[in-house]
Design an enzyme around this catalytic site. Structure first.
Site, mmCIF file in Angstrom:
data_model
loop_
_atom_site.group_PDB
_atom_site.id
_atom_site.type_symbol
_atom_site.label_atom_id
_atom_site.label_comp_id
_atom_site.label_asym_id
_atom_site.label_seq_id
_atom_site.Cartn_x
_atom_site.Cartn_y
_atom_site.Cartn_z
ATOM 1 N N ASN A 1 -4.440 -1.032 -7.168
ATOM 2 C CA ASN A 1 -3.118 -0.546 -6.772
ATOM 3 C C ASN A 1 -2.915 0.878 -7.328
ATOM 4 O O ASN A 1 -3.853 1.490 -7.833
ATOM 5 C CB ASN A 1 -2.050 -1.522 -7.304
ATOM 6 C CG ASN A 1 -0.879 -1.640 -6.350
ATOM 7 O OD1 ASN A 1 -0.320 -0.622 -5.934
ATOM 8 N ND2 ASN A 1 -0.502 -2.854 -6.008
ATOM 9 N N ASN B 1 6.410 -1.128 -9.570
ATOM 10 C CA ASN B 1 7.800 -0.857 -9.220
ATOM 11 C C ASN B 1 8.712 -2.074 -9.219
ATOM 12 O O ASN B 1 9.875 -1.974 -8.862
ATOM 13 C CB ASN B 1 7.855 -0.160 -7.858
ATOM 14 C CG ASN B 1 7.090 1.156 -7.885
ATOM 15 O OD1 ASN B 1 7.219 1.930 -8.833
ATOM 16 N ND2 ASN B 1 6.268 1.387 -6.887
ATOM 17 N N THR B 2 8.186 -3.233 -9.598
ATOM 18 C CA THR B 2 9.020 -4.404 -9.833
ATOM 19 C C THR B 2 8.891 -4.695 -11.324
ATOM 20 O O THR B 2 7.820 -5.072 -11.791
ATOM 21 C CB THR B 2 8.547 -5.604 -8.986
ATOM 22 O OG1 THR B 2 8.729 -5.292 -7.600
ATOM 23 C CG2 THR B 2 9.327 -6.872 -9.320
ATOM 24 N N ASN C 1 5.066 6.707 -5.314
ATOM 25 C CA ASN C 1 6.108 5.892 -4.684
ATOM 26 C C ASN C 1 6.692 4.922 -5.690
ATOM 27 O O ASN C 1 6.016 4.454 -6.608
ATOM 28 C CB ASN C 1 5.574 5.168 -3.437
ATOM 29 C CG ASN C 1 5.037 3.783 -3.747
ATOM 30 O OD1 ASN C 1 5.793 2.804 -3.856
ATOM 31 N ND2 ASN C 1 3.718 3.684 -3.921
ATOM 32 N N SER D 1 1.972 -4.099 -8.534
ATOM 33 C CA SER D 1 2.924 -3.035 -8.235
ATOM 34 C C SER D 1 3.641 -2.641 -9.524
ATOM 35 O O SER D 1 4.117 -3.502 -10.253
ATOM 36 C CB SER D 1 3.962 -3.475 -7.213
ATOM 37 O OG SER D 1 5.032 -2.537 -7.211
ATOM 38 N N LYS E 1 -5.018 -8.634 -6.269
ATOM 39 C CA LYS E 1 -4.972 -7.159 -6.333
ATOM 40 C C LYS E 1 -4.482 -6.705 -7.694
ATOM 41 O O LYS E 1 -3.392 -7.080 -8.123
ATOM 42 C CB LYS E 1 -4.078 -6.603 -5.228
ATOM 43 C CG LYS E 1 -4.095 -5.068 -5.161
ATOM 44 C CD LYS E 1 -3.479 -4.568 -3.879
ATOM 45 C CE LYS E 1 -3.475 -3.049 -3.816
ATOM 46 N NZ LYS E 1 -2.861 -2.560 -2.573
ATOM 47 N N PHE F 1 8.960 -2.960 -3.314
ATOM 48 C CA PHE F 1 8.833 -4.107 -2.394
ATOM 49 C C PHE F 1 10.003 -4.184 -1.416
ATOM 50 O O PHE F 1 10.588 -5.250 -1.204
ATOM 51 C CB PHE F 1 8.721 -5.427 -3.161
ATOM 52 C CG PHE F 1 7.397 -5.688 -3.825
ATOM 53 C CD1 PHE F 1 6.273 -4.909 -3.576
ATOM 54 C CD2 PHE F 1 7.268 -6.754 -4.716
ATOM 55 C CE1 PHE F 1 5.056 -5.174 -4.197
ATOM 56 C CE2 PHE F 1 6.048 -7.029 -5.343
ATOM 57 C CZ PHE F 1 4.942 -6.233 -5.084
HETATM 58 C C1 LIG Z 1 3.984 4.420 -0.041
HETATM 59 C C2 LIG Z 1 3.074 3.349 -0.586
HETATM 60 C C3 LIG Z 1 3.468 2.023 -0.554
HETATM 61 C C4 LIG Z 1 2.630 1.022 -1.047
HETATM 62 N N1 LIG Z 1 3.035 -0.290 -0.979
HETATM 63 C C5 LIG Z 1 2.187 -1.268 -1.391
HETATM 64 C C6 LIG Z 1 2.547 -2.632 -1.261
HETATM 65 O O1 LIG Z 1 3.610 -2.983 -0.743
HETATM 66 N N2 LIG Z 1 1.668 -3.567 -1.714
HETATM 67 C C7 LIG Z 1 0.465 -3.238 -2.258
HETATM 68 O O2 LIG Z 1 -0.294 -4.133 -2.644
HETATM 69 N N3 LIG Z 1 0.094 -1.950 -2.386
HETATM 70 C C8 LIG Z 1 0.925 -0.975 -1.960
HETATM 71 N N4 LIG Z 1 0.524 0.339 -2.068
HETATM 72 C C9 LIG Z 1 -0.754 0.656 -2.726
HETATM 73 C C10 LIG Z 1 -1.907 0.862 -1.723
HETATM 74 O O3 LIG Z 1 -2.166 -0.336 -1.019
HETATM 75 C C11 LIG Z 1 -3.186 1.281 -2.469
HETATM 76 O O4 LIG Z 1 -3.589 0.238 -3.325
HETATM 77 C C12 LIG Z 1 -3.007 2.555 -3.286
HETATM 78 O O5 LIG Z 1 -2.133 3.450 -2.628
HETATM 79 C C13 LIG Z 1 -4.320 3.262 -3.563
HETATM 80 O O6 LIG Z 1 -4.969 3.621 -2.364
HETATM 81 P P1 LIG Z 1 -4.853 5.106 -1.711
HETATM 82 O O7 LIG Z 1 -5.180 6.096 -2.779
HETATM 83 O O8 LIG Z 1 -5.842 5.107 -0.586
HETATM 84 O O9 LIG Z 1 -3.452 5.231 -1.222
HETATM 85 C C14 LIG Z 1 1.362 1.358 -1.588
HETATM 86 C C15 LIG Z 1 0.968 2.697 -1.610
HETATM 87 C C16 LIG Z 1 1.795 3.693 -1.122
HETATM 88 C C17 LIG Z 1 1.336 5.120 -1.151
#
Ligand SMILES: Cc1cc2nc3c(=O)[nH]c(=O)nc-3n(C[C@H](O)[C@H](O)[C@H](O)COP(=O)(O)O)c2cc1C
Length: 360
Positions: free
Chosen positions: A242, A176-177, A111, A174, A213, A115
């Site tokens: 993350n 992405n910022t 992704n 993140s 985080k 934000f």
């Molecule tokens: C579509 C998507 C959006 C995410 N948005 C955020 C976010 O806004 N803030 C954040 O701290 N992590 C965000 N994450 C990261 C997740 O919280 C997590 O740290 C990461 O996906 C690893 O866990 P997973 O393998 O179980 O998905 C996002 C992940 C995905 C897939």
């Protein structure tokens, strides 16, 4: 039956583009569709960290419920806690679409949302109406892309949500910022955490737990800095991790999309980082393991590597809404089988193993 609902739901949702599917799943939870069930409460799963008692150690990770629309429904699926956000002071649209990609062959997602969220005010309004005693709802805060002083956005998040959050997460990981991850560097991190700690002290809840985080792409030296900084500024815990910029081992066609990768291929890297950080922070500080958890066994392995609590997101995209039920009931079954009275008995038992693993 719940597996059938999962399979049918997955078929329907996977016919849609991932962001539309995500919106539909939020709408379904909002409408109260009976998509899952609560596991039997099990006092042996209760986990006390940072002054909070989590009814079970499995949480919904940030990014699913960015705008705090469905925390009650997430808790009703069996999660022991739900983390909403990331929230930035001002609403922002995020990057152009498409910006979420399923890598189905790999059990992964990329992704680059950036934000996208409705801002502090909208989320605060919803969080203020939640019934007292609902459960543990954490609020994950970030910075607007165009903020002149990004650290000020984190201070604003702490001050704004202190009264309505069970805990706060300072998300500087993140990808992405642009430039956000630079806040993980030694000097910037020290300034950020000093100002966050001061904001907390001045807030409605000076004892509010605050977690940091981090990314899974840090070097060993960065981990030393993180461990020092959280101790120096009284940060209660660290969420590891993350999404990653790594694309190692991916086979799916979408693997070259820009953004952060999550899901099964993130498990080993994030778990190795978690164990390395546990070695550095010692046994007391709270650690939350995230990345590639999609079964009881992967949840248990995070705990063995050093986690007090575990979160997931991508696993639910592939396994469906009964996943928290299955994992939490599976944790109870594990305790029965092993004759253990709590999961703390297995924490850190595989820390050395994971910490010695090269970061793939
Ligand atoms: C579509 C998507 C959006 C995410 N948005 C955020 C976010 O806004 N803030 C954040 O701290 N992590 C965000 N994450 C990261 C997740 O919280 C997590 O740290 C990461 O996906 C690893 O866990 P997973 O393998 O179980 O998905 C996002 C992940 C995905 C897939």
């Amino acid at each position: 039956v719940s597996r059938l609902v999962d399979a049918l739901g997955r078929k329907a949702l996977f016919a849609l583009d991932p962001e539309t599917a995500h919106g539909l799943s939020i709408a379904a939870l909002k409408a109260g569709l009976p998509v899952g069930r609560r596991p039997k409460p099990d006092p042996r799963l209760a986990t006390r960290i940072a002054g909070l008692t989590f009814p079970n150690p499995l949480g919904m990770a940030a990014g699913y419920d960015k705008n705090a629309e469905v925390p009650e429904a997430l808790l009703a699926l069996g999660f022991g806690f739900a983390e909403v956000g990331t929230l930035t002071p001002l609403a922002q649209a995020g990057n152009p679409k498409p910006r979420i990609f399923r890598l189905a062959e790999d059990g992964a997602v990329i992704n680059r949302l950036g934000f996208n969220n409705a801002g502090h005010d909208a989320a605060f309004a919803r969080l203020s109406t939640l019934p007292a005693g609902l459960g543990i709802v954490g609020v994950n805060v970030g910075a607007n892309k165009d903020a002149a002083d990004r650290i000020a956005d984190y201070e604003a998040g702490v001050l704004r949500f202190a009264a309505v959050a069970s805990y706060l997460t300072v998300n500087i990981s993140s990808p992405n910022t642009p430039g956000l991850r630079n806040l993980q560097g030694r000097e910037q991190l020290a300034e950020l955490l000093a100002r966050v700690a001061a904001a907390r002290a001045a807030s409605a809840r000076p004892d509010l737990p605050v977690f940091l985080k981090i990314a899974p792409d840090l070097h060993e030296g960065d981990l030393d800095d993180v461990a020092d900084a959280v101790a120096a500024h009284g940060i209660d815990g660290v969420i590891v991790s993350n999404t990653t910029l790594s694309r190692k081992g991916l086979r799916s066609v979408g693997r070259d999309e820009a953004g952060g990768m999550s899901g099964r291929p993130l498990f080993a890297r994030s778990t190795a980082m978690l164990a390395r950080l546990r070695q550095r922070v010692g046994p007391q500080r709270a650690l939350i393991g995230v990345g590639g958890v999609d079964t009881v066994e992967t949840a248990l392995e995070k705990i063995r590597a050093g986690a007090d609590l575990v979160q997931l997101y991508t696993g639910m995209i592939y396994a469906g809404p009964s996943l928290p039920y299955r994992i939490v009931s599976g944790l109870s079954a594990f305790l029965d089988r092993e004759g253990l009275s709590s999961l703390s008995a297995i924490r850190d038992t595989r820390m050395a193993h994971w910490a010695a693993r090269p970061i793939a």
